[in-house]
Motif scaffolding. Structure first.
Motif, PDB file in Angstrom:
ATOM      1  N   ASN A 288       4.392  13.594   2.975  1.00 11.77           N
ATOM      2  CA  ASN A 288       3.035  13.886   3.442  1.00 11.77           C
ATOM      3  C   ASN A 288       2.093  14.134   2.268  1.00 11.77           C
ATOM      4  OD1 ASN A 288       4.607  15.964   5.881  1.00 11.77           O
ATOM      5  ND2 ASN A 288       3.934  13.874   6.201  1.00 11.77           N
ATOM      6  N   PHE A 289       2.581  14.922   1.311  1.00 14.71           N
ATOM      7  CA  PHE A 289       1.744  15.271   0.168  1.00 14.71           C
ATOM      8  C   PHE A 289       1.346  14.034  -0.629  1.00 14.71           C
ATOM      9  CE2 PHE A 289       1.220  16.251  -4.318  1.00 14.71           C
ATOM     10  CZ  PHE A 289       0.254  17.253  -4.276  1.00 14.71           C
ATOM     11  N   VAL A 290       2.319  13.191  -0.953  1.00  8.10           N
ATOM     12  CA  VAL A 290       2.034  11.989  -1.741  1.00  8.10           C
ATOM     13  C   VAL A 290       1.119  11.046  -0.969  1.00  8.10           C
ATOM     14  CG1 VAL A 290       3.055   9.946  -2.825  1.00  8.10           C
ATOM     15  CG2 VAL A 290       4.169  12.171  -3.072  1.00  8.10           C
ATOM     16  N   MET A 291       1.353  10.904   0.332  1.00 15.95           N
ATOM     17  CA  MET A 291       0.495  10.052   1.160  1.00 15.95           C
ATOM     18  C   MET A 291      -0.954  10.518   1.110  1.00 15.95           C
ATOM     19  SD  MET A 291       2.740   9.407   4.601  1.00 15.95           S
ATOM     20  CE  MET A 291       1.372   8.624   5.453  1.00 15.95           C
ATOM     21  N   GLU A 292      -1.155  11.813   1.292  1.00 12.45           N
ATOM     22  CA  GLU A 292      -2.509  12.363   1.346  1.00 12.45           C
ATOM     23  C   GLU A 292      -3.183  12.318  -0.012  1.00 12.45           C
ATOM     24  OE1 GLU A 292      -5.824  13.811   3.132  1.00 12.45           O
ATOM     25  OE2 GLU A 292      -3.951  13.498   4.228  1.00 12.45           O
ATOM     26  N   HIS A 293      -2.441  12.701  -1.055  1.00  5.80           N
ATOM     27  CA  HIS A 293      -3.036  12.800  -2.389  1.00  5.80           C
ATOM     28  C   HIS A 293      -3.348  11.432  -2.982  1.00  5.80           C
ATOM     29  CE1 HIS A 293      -3.512  13.752  -6.658  1.00  5.80           C
ATOM     30  NE2 HIS A 293      -3.771  14.994  -6.273  1.00  5.80           N
ATOM     31  N   GLU A 294      -2.445  10.498  -2.777  1.00  4.65           N
ATOM     32  CA  GLU A 294      -2.588   9.183  -3.403  1.00  4.65           C
ATOM     33  C   GLU A 294      -3.109   8.121  -2.444  1.00  4.65           C
ATOM     34  OE1 GLU A 294      -2.124   8.653  -6.787  1.00  4.65           O
ATOM     35  OE2 GLU A 294      -2.200  10.823  -6.531  1.00  4.65           O
ATOM     36  N   GLN A 295      -3.441   8.545  -1.218  1.00  2.16           N
ATOM     37  CA  GLN A 295      -3.936   7.608  -0.208  1.00  2.16           C
ATOM     38  C   GLN A 295      -2.972   6.441  -0.020  1.00  2.16           C
ATOM     39  OE1 GLN A 295      -7.038   8.107   1.711  1.00  2.16           O
ATOM     40  NE2 GLN A 295      -6.266  10.036   0.939  1.00  2.16           N
ATOM     41  N   MET A 296      -1.689   6.775   0.123  1.00  3.40           N
ATOM     42  CA  MET A 296      -0.642   5.779   0.302  1.00  3.40           C
ATOM     43  C   MET A 296      -0.213   5.722   1.761  1.00  3.40           C
ATOM     44  SD  MET A 296       1.958   6.396  -2.908  1.00  3.40           S
ATOM     45  CE  MET A 296       1.486   6.081  -4.601  1.00  3.40           C
ATOM     46  N   THR A 297       0.381   4.612   2.126  1.00  3.30           N
ATOM     47  CA  THR A 297       1.024   4.521   3.422  1.00  3.30           C
ATOM     48  C   THR A 297       2.388   5.215   3.346  1.00  3.30           C
ATOM     49  OG1 THR A 297       2.120   2.430   2.911  1.00  3.30           O
ATOM     50  CG2 THR A 297      -0.105   2.310   3.863  1.00  3.30           C
ATOM     51  N   TYR A 298       3.023   5.384   4.497  1.00  2.11           N
ATOM     52  CA  TYR A 298       4.335   6.035   4.530  1.00  2.11           C
ATOM     53  C   TYR A 298       5.359   5.279   3.671  1.00  2.11           C
ATOM     54  CZ  TYR A 298       8.612   8.030   6.575  1.00  2.11           C
ATOM     55  OH  TYR A 298       9.822   8.629   6.760  1.00  2.11           O
ATOM     56  N   PRO A 299       5.491   3.963   3.817  1.00  2.00           N
ATOM     57  CA  PRO A 299       6.458   3.239   2.967  1.00  2.00           C
ATOM     58  C   PRO A 299       6.120   3.333   1.481  1.00  2.00           C
ATOM     59  CG  PRO A 299       5.822   1.894   4.855  1.00  2.00           C
ATOM     60  CD  PRO A 299       4.890   3.054   4.819  1.00  2.00           C
TER      61      PRO A 299
ATOM     62  N   ALA B 187      -1.457  -6.015   4.472  1.00  2.00           N
ATOM     63  CA  ALA B 187      -1.515  -5.040   3.364  1.00  2.00           C
ATOM     64  C   ALA B 187      -2.963  -4.703   3.077  1.00  2.00           C
ATOM     65  CB  ALA B 187      -0.856  -5.640   2.119  1.00  2.00           C
ATOM     66  N   GLY B 188      -3.243  -3.460   2.857  1.00  2.00           N
ATOM     67  CA  GLY B 188      -4.622  -3.014   2.668  1.00  2.00           C
ATOM     68  C   GLY B 188      -5.237  -3.568   1.400  1.00  2.00           C
ATOM     69  N   GLU B 189      -6.547  -3.652   1.419  1.00  2.00           N
ATOM     70  CA  GLU B 189      -7.296  -4.133   0.272  1.00  2.00           C
ATOM     71  C   GLU B 189      -7.043  -3.258  -0.953  1.00  2.00           C
ATOM     72  OE1 GLU B 189     -11.914  -3.911  -0.683  1.00  2.00           O
ATOM     73  OE2 GLU B 189     -11.452  -5.478   0.783  1.00  2.00           O
ATOM     74  N   ARG B 190      -6.980  -1.959  -0.724  1.00  2.00           N
ATOM     75  CA  ARG B 190      -6.757  -1.024  -1.830  1.00  2.00           C
ATOM     76  C   ARG B 190      -5.435  -1.301  -2.525  1.00  2.00           C
ATOM     77  NH1 ARG B 190      -8.449   4.199  -3.209  1.00  2.00           N
ATOM     78  NH2 ARG B 190      -6.824   5.516  -4.084  1.00  2.00           N
ATOM     79  N   GLU B 191      -4.367  -1.468  -1.747  1.00  2.00           N
ATOM     80  CA  GLU B 191      -3.057  -1.731  -2.329  1.00  2.00           C
ATOM     81  C   GLU B 191      -3.040  -3.079  -3.039  1.00  2.00           C
ATOM     82  OE1 GLU B 191       0.717  -1.125  -3.629  1.00  2.00           O
ATOM     83  OE2 GLU B 191      -0.734   0.277  -2.804  1.00  2.00           O
TER      84      GLU B 191
END
Length: 668
Positions: free
Chosen positions: A69-80, A107-111
């Motif tokens: 959860n922390f990494v997802m929120e902080h780095e704006q990442m998806t779960y995978p 896949a998102g534009e950001r990624e």
């Protein structure tokens, strides 16, 4: 897709303190750790990390959860993506199936932009290592600056060939989309539509964000080409993944050393950072010649409260040391200034000295910022007007410091140094403080008026039936205000019940109860809550809470089942996020004062909460009846039926209130 077994291996390997420490400076606080929240403007540590439970939580903004959860929120990442990041950190191999064309499109534009930048970084490094021009020009330049190969590799430096389309042709040949080459700023289009490499003929400095992803690049013309050139450096333009006022060059490579040393050195340029690392001083970052922003200040403050501004000894360097300092002071940072000998910058100075010599020079020559500013602004100034302006600027800096004791200490020292009345300085400082407060209040008022105008433009007028008698209407309006608060209370009780399920769901609180078939059964926390509420078909308003309770009951009898661990590592990221938020206490008593919950204390709390929850439901039912009475019109038969239903519901409500000992005003 990442299989469940791999996810379990990742979660078993994760150390939540280790993960959060990558981004936040943590300090021990009892059995937990505390730090400034990375998700909001946090001036006092409100972000708690529990190594025992493997979760983190901010008690101000509410964000947190487990490591994923922390990494997802902080780095704006998806779960995978967050799982892959953690797997890479702990050297866990992930075997995934090849993505289909359809999945790639999703896949998102950001990624996609990060992927293109990562490829470009590798491309520039490969050119410098293997292309004849890259070795002869790019690598030779770095070696002429005295950079060792290990330092070049550490900062992933590279070289772009002089041909204006070399990189873009290679990228397109690899299947990367032209769209993302332009959006990342690696290329740009000329008026005739031609695609041009932005960094051709330059040595490359990749910008890594705080998690190590390539967010941007800086390209420098070589020395032989910089004569008469205004723009030696070209940096990536603003994009979805890069905002220059939110990034600091070298922070990824420096963050561990910053935390260890509890201090950061701020320099101006890329080569300053690289040279200081080679010298052995790693807790250093650069703002690349731009004024500090509040985003950058807060980013640094998560790792340390101590900063040393390290700049050239010339006028430009001294001017740079003065920029953005009030923002640092207002955030509670402790600022020192170190001006190097004239003619030296951090790059040249570090190449002349060892790390020990450099550190000794720092300790011997660094100056407190207010002292530095005072000496600098008043040196040789005799004109009374200019002197008063300089003193005003000094007091202005002191006024933004949030700690009153530090402010008073500075003013006392300034009074002695400036030979001025301390009271005069205090009065001037208070004017600045009042002025700032008034300006903030005016801005808040302007913002409130803007919101009010927006609400007026979008709000729909409500139609209220006038068929009910005026006396009844006034009573119901008053009741509605009370009951709206009751709804909020009901949601809070619901949250507390699920907290008990997560923390104690498998613990037995009733033993030897007789079931309907005459058998004797035991009931755990989750089983009791489920059994009690299901008798009347009651379910939680929050859908995820129902899932949590259902799964806790379903897994309750499995050997070794622990609700807290199960939900913390739940594959549904929203459920694990809820578990993280509800599984940590803000305050921890010392070992001598803490009391472990017993089955009796847990039982008393759970039964009280269930009764309180039922009471809230009765309150809402009364509210529904009141709403029906408001709109029933003159149908007296319907009114009588509703009033009878209202009285029956009141009886149940009052009985529940007496059972839990609540004080409640009974409507007559």
């Amino acid at each position: 897709m990442i299989d469940r077994a791999t996810v379990d291996r990742i979660m078993d390997a994760v150390n939540i303190v280790d993960v959060v420490s990558e981004f936040v400076h943590l300090r021990k606080a009892g059995v937990n750790y505390k730090g400034l929240c990375p998700f909001h403007d946090d001036k006092t540590p409100s972000f708690m990390v529990s190594p025992a439970k493997g979760i983190c939580h901010c008690f101000a903004c509410g964000k947190g959860g487990n490591a994923v959860n922390f990494v997802m929120e902080h780095e704006q990442m998806t779960y995978p993506e967050a799982l892959r990041w953690l797997a890479a950190k702990y050297n866990i191999e992930i075997k995934e199936k090849e993505l289909t064309d359809e999945e790639k499109k999703e896949a998102g534009e950001r990624e996609s932009m990060f992927i293109v930048n990562e490829w470009a970084k590798d491309y520039f490094m490969n050119i410098m290592d293997n292309d004849p021009d890259g070795v002869a020009i790019g690598k030779q330049y770095f070696r002429s600056r005295g950079f060792r190969d290990d330092i070049i590799k550490k900062f992933q430096l590279g070289f772009a060939l002089s041909q204006r389309d070399s990189m873009s042709k290679a990228a397109l040949a690899k299947g990367y989309k032209e769209e993302f080459l332009v959006k990342t700023g690696l290329c740009y289009r000329k008026d005739n539509g031609e695609l041009v490499d932005r960094y051709s003929g330059r040595v490359i400095f990749p910008w890594l964000n705080v998690s190590g992803k390539v967010s941007a690049f800086g390209g420098r013309l070589l020395d032989s080409r910089t004569k008469g050139v205004q723009q030696k450096y070209v940096n990536s333009p603003e994009s979805e993944i890069y905002h220059k006022d939110r990034e600091l060059y070298g922070l990824y490579q420096a963050k561990k050393a910053i935390v260890k040393e509890d201090r950061v050195f701020m320099v101006e340029g890329y080569t300053d950072v690289v040279s200081m690392h080679q010298c052995g001083i790693e807790n250093v970052v650069a703002n690349s010649g731009t004024a500090l922003s509040m985003h950058q200040v807060r980013l640094l403050h998560r790792f340390t409260s101590n900063i040393v501004l390290l700049y050239d000894g010339d006028e430009a360097g001294i001017h740079a040391a003065m920029r953005g300092t009030d923002m640092l002071l207002s955030e509670g940072m402790n600022i020192k200034v170190l001006v190097l000998p004239d003619g030296d910058d951090p790059d040249s100075f570090s190449r002349k000295h060892t790390a020990v010599e450099f550190r000794q020079y720092i300790e011997d020559n660094q100056t407190d910022f207010i002292e530095f500013k005072t000496a600098r602004l008043l040196r040789g100034v005799t004109d009374p007007i200019k002197r008063s302006e300089a003193i005003g600027s000094i007091v202005r800096s002191v006024s933004v410091i949030p700690n009153q004791i530090i402010r008073d200490t500075y003013l006392r020292e300034c009074s002695i140094r400036l030979q001025m009345s301390e009271q005069t300085l205090v009065s001037t400082m208070n004017k600045f403080i009042r002025g700032d407060k008034e300006e903030r209040e005016k801005e808040q008022e302007r913002e409130a008026r803007r919101r009010e105008r927006d609400n007026q433009n979008t709000a729909q007028p409500q139609q209220v039936s006038s068929a009910a008698p005026s006396s009844v209407s006034s009573v119901l309006s008053s009741a509605d205000m009370v009951l709206s608060a009751a709804d909020v209370h009901g949601q809070e009780v619901e949250r507390l019940l699920i907290t008990m399920v997560i923390r104690h769901g498998e613990e037995i609180i009733y033993k030897g109860l007789e079931a309907e078939d005459g058998s004797m059964i035991d009931l755990s926390v989750s089983q009791y809550i489920d059994y009690d509420l299901s008798q009347d078909g009651i379910i939680f308003h929050n859908v995820l809470y129902n899932r949590i309770l259902e799964e806790a009951v379903a897994h309750n009898n499995e050997p070794g089942f622990r609700a807290e661990a199960y939900f913390m590592h739940h594959p549904d990221i929203e459920i694990s996020r809820i578990a993280g938020q509800l599984g940590i206490n803000r305050y921890q008593l010392s070992a001598s004062l803490s009391v472990e919950p017993t089955p009796d204390s847990i039982r008393q709390k759970v039964t009280h909460l269930v009764l309180d929850y039922r009471l809230g439901i009765m309150e809402r039912r009364l509210k529904d009846i009141q709403m029906q009475l408001r709109t029933v019109g003159s149908d007296m038969e319907r009114i009588r039926a509703l009033m009878e239903k209202y009285r029956d519901t009141q009886v149940v409500r009052d009985a529940l209130a007496r059972q839990i000992g609540s004080d409640i005003i009974v409507t007559k």
